[in-house]
Design a protein around this motif. Structure first.
Motif, PDB file in Angstrom:
ATOM      1  N   CYS A   5      -0.281  -2.044  -1.709  1.00 40.33           N
ATOM      2  CA  CYS A   5       0.580  -2.962  -0.972  1.00 40.33           C
ATOM      3  C   CYS A   5      -0.262  -4.166  -0.552  1.00 40.33           C
ATOM      4  N   ILE A  12       0.305   2.784  -3.431  1.00 44.48           N
ATOM      5  CA  ILE A  12       1.686   3.169  -3.701  1.00 44.48           C
ATOM      6  C   ILE A  12       1.876   3.414  -5.189  1.00 44.48           C
ATOM      7  N   GLU A  16       7.553   3.159  -6.608  1.00 44.92           N
ATOM      8  CA  GLU A  16       7.913   2.800  -5.230  1.00 44.92           C
ATOM      9  C   GLU A  16       7.663   1.337  -4.914  1.00 44.92           C
ATOM     10  N   CYS A  30       4.800  -2.058  -0.285  1.00 38.16           N
ATOM     11  CA  CYS A  30       5.221  -0.667  -0.144  1.00 38.16           C
ATOM     12  C   CYS A  30       6.628  -0.692   0.474  1.00 38.16           C
TER      13      CYS A  30
END
Length: 167
Positions: A5, A12, A16, A30
Motif C-alpha cells: 500500500c 497486500i 485486494e 490497501c
C-alpha cells in the motif's frame, strides 16, 4: 504476486489492491486506506482503459542486467579549481582555448578556476577527458551499511501525511 500500500506500507495481495487517484497521483492502496480516503472524498476512480482489438499491448521493458551508474553516484573533488587550472597551464592553453574545446563560455571557465562555480557532472567529465585529469570520485555516504534496509528506513505517503498533521 503482492503489492505494498502506497499510503500505509502494508503488504497486500494483488487481488485486494485498489487503484485510486489521490491528489492527481495514481496509487495502489490497501482496502482499509481506500475506504478511509473514500469517506474523506479524496479518492477519484482511475479512468477505465478499454482495450480494442487493434491496440497491441507491449510488455514492460526488461530492467538492465546490471544497474547503470547514475550521475548522482559521483561528486566533483574538492580541489577541482586548482586541478583544472594546473592542467590547462601545463598544456599551455589560455582560458579561451579551453572554453572552446569544452564548448562553454570563457566566463564559465574563469568562474570554475576561481572556485566560484562547481562544474556539473557532465562538464566535469568533459574536462577530465580534454585535460587528462581526474575530477570525479564515487560518493561515499557515512554510516553506509551493507545490510538491506529495514522497513523502518523509509517513509510512506501516509507517514508524511501523519507528520504533516502533527505539526
Amino acid at each position: 504476486m503482492s503489492y505494498y500500500c502506497e499510503m500505509c506500507g502494508r503488504e497486500i495481495d494483488a487481488r485486494e489492491a485498489k487503484k485510486a487517484i489521490v491528489e492527481g497521483s495514481l496509487l495502489i492502496l490497501c482496502p482499509q486506506c481506500y475506504t478511509r480516503l473514500s469517506k474523506q472524498g479524496v479518492v477519484k476512480e482511475p479512468p477505465v482503459q478499454t482495450q480494442s482489438k487493434q491496440v497491441k499491448q507491449t510488455p514492460p521493458p526488461k530492467p538492465p542486467s546490471r544497474p547503470a551508474r547514475r550521475p548522482e553516484e559521483y561528486e566533483v573533488v574538492e580541489d577541482y579549481a586548482t586541478r583544472i587550472k594546473n592542467a590547462r597551464e601545463k598544456l599551455g592553453w589560455s582560458q579561451e582555448v579551453l572554453a572552446v574545446k569544452v564548448g562553454e563560455s570563457v566566463n564559465t571557465i574563469k568562474r570554475i578556476e576561481a572556485g566560484k562555480l562547481k562544474p556539473s557532472i557532465e562538464l566535469a567529465r568533459k574536462l577530465e577527458r580534454i585535460l587528462g585529469i581526474k575530477l570525479l570520485e564515487p560518493v561515499v555516504e557515512e554510516g553506509e551499511s551493507t545490510s538491506r534496509a529495514s522497513s523502518k528506513d523509509y517513509l510512506t505517503i501516509g507517514d508524511l501525511i501523519r507528520l504533516n498533521e502533527e505539526e
